[in-house]
Design a protein around this motif. Structure first.
Motif, PDB file in Angstrom:
ATOM      1  N   ALA A 266       0.832  -1.489   0.002  1.00  0.00           N
ATOM      2  CA  ALA A 266      -0.050  -0.365  -0.102  1.00  0.00           C
ATOM      3  C   ALA A 266       0.587   1.572  -0.045  1.00  0.00           C
ATOM      4  N   THR A 267       0.413   2.251  -0.932  1.00  0.00           N
ATOM      5  CA  THR A 267       1.710   3.407  -0.642  1.00  0.00           C
ATOM      6  C   THR A 267       0.335   4.687  -1.110  1.00  0.00           C
ATOM      7  N   GLY A 268       1.131   5.362  -1.206  1.00  0.00           N
ATOM      8  CA  GLY A 268       0.635   7.398  -0.360  1.00  0.00           C
ATOM      9  C   GLY A 268      -0.726   7.581  -1.340  1.00  0.00           C
ATOM     10  N   ALA A 269      -0.906   7.029  -2.130  1.00  0.00           N
ATOM     11  CA  ALA A 269      -2.198   7.725  -3.056  1.00  0.00           C
ATOM     12  C   ALA A 269      -3.422   7.533  -2.416  1.00  0.00           C
ATOM     13  N   SER A 270      -4.534   8.393  -3.256  1.00  0.00           N
ATOM     14  CA  SER A 270      -5.622   7.538  -2.695  1.00  0.00           C
ATOM     15  C   SER A 270      -6.490   6.227  -3.226  1.00  0.00           C
ATOM     16  N   GLY A 271      -7.469   5.584  -1.665  1.00  0.00           N
ATOM     17  CA  GLY A 271      -8.054   4.560  -2.162  1.00  0.00           C
ATOM     18  C   GLY A 271      -7.989   3.795  -0.834  1.00  0.00           C
ATOM     19  N   MET A 272      -7.601   4.579   0.344  1.00  0.00           N
ATOM     20  CA  MET A 272      -7.474   2.933   1.459  1.00  0.00           C
ATOM     21  C   MET A 272      -8.551   2.125   1.851  1.00  0.00           C
ATOM     22  N   PRO A 273      -9.436   2.665   1.665  1.00  0.00           N
ATOM     23  CA  PRO A 273     -11.256   1.779   1.649  1.00  0.00           C
ATOM     24  C   PRO A 273     -11.058   0.815   0.865  1.00  0.00           C
TER      25      PRO A 273
END
Length: 190
Positions: free
Chosen positions: A10-17
């Motif tokens: 997991a990296t820092g772009a949007s989309g954590m859900p």
């Protein structure tokens, strides 16, 4: 029978859900286990987008490694895995993978996944896309086993909530590993 490992970066772009839902779906499937590696930026974005700290989602993974553990199992081709999912995948990470720059465990594990010709799914996140982003994605997509799967909204399954959209995207990402999520509604045609 031993469970097959899926490395989840997991990296820092949007989309954590979507990351959270993917970890839940892998955990629900008795044939697989997850090995989670989050970048520092991913931990910050997780908190901003979901209100959760990384330590709160770590229990969803079977194993948690830190991005600076470049000598950990996923950095070697002898570490047996089904493949790797990076969700979300920042353009910085995409560029690092494209150039073979194994700066951290996420990029090194992706490099190993490609050289071993295992499944690599990249949920790339950015908009609009620059010519450099498009070139990096196009060239990586030509490597056997690499799947570029931007988490794009779909409407043919008639979602009524953001959670339904998140579930659909997570299922779409995981189908490349042979995981069939319950309730996943594929296009049925007209």
């Amino acid at each position: 029978m031993d469970k097959q490992k899926i490395i989840v970066g997991a990296t820092g772009a949007s989309g954590m859900p979507i990351l959270v839902r993917c970890l839940e779906l892998i955990r629900q499937n008795g044939k697989y286990e997850s090995c989670l590696v989050m970048s520092r930026s991913a931990r910050l974005t997780l908190e901003q987008e979901t209100g959760l700290r990384a330590e709160e989602i770590y229990p969803l993974a079977d194993k948690v490694l830190q991005e600076d553990q470049t000598g950990a199992g996923p950095a070697s081709g002898t570490f047996p895995t089904k493949g790797m999912l990076i969700v979300p995948c920042s353009m910085k990470t995409l560029a690092g993978i494209h150039s073979g720059y194994g700066e951290n465990l996420i990029q090194r594990a992706a490099d190993v996944t490609m050289k071993e010709q295992r499944t690599l799914v990249l949920a790339v996140r950015e908009t609009p896309l620059s010519p450099i982003h498009l070139r990096n994605m196009q060239e990586l997509s030509m490597i056997p086993g690499v799947h570029i799967v931007p988490p794009m909204m779909t409407f043919y399954h008639k979602p009524k909530t953001i959670e339904e959209m998140t579930d659909h995207i997570a299922a779409k990402l995981l189908e490349h590993f042979g995981i069939e999520a319950e309730g996943y509604r594929r296009w049925q045609g007209i």
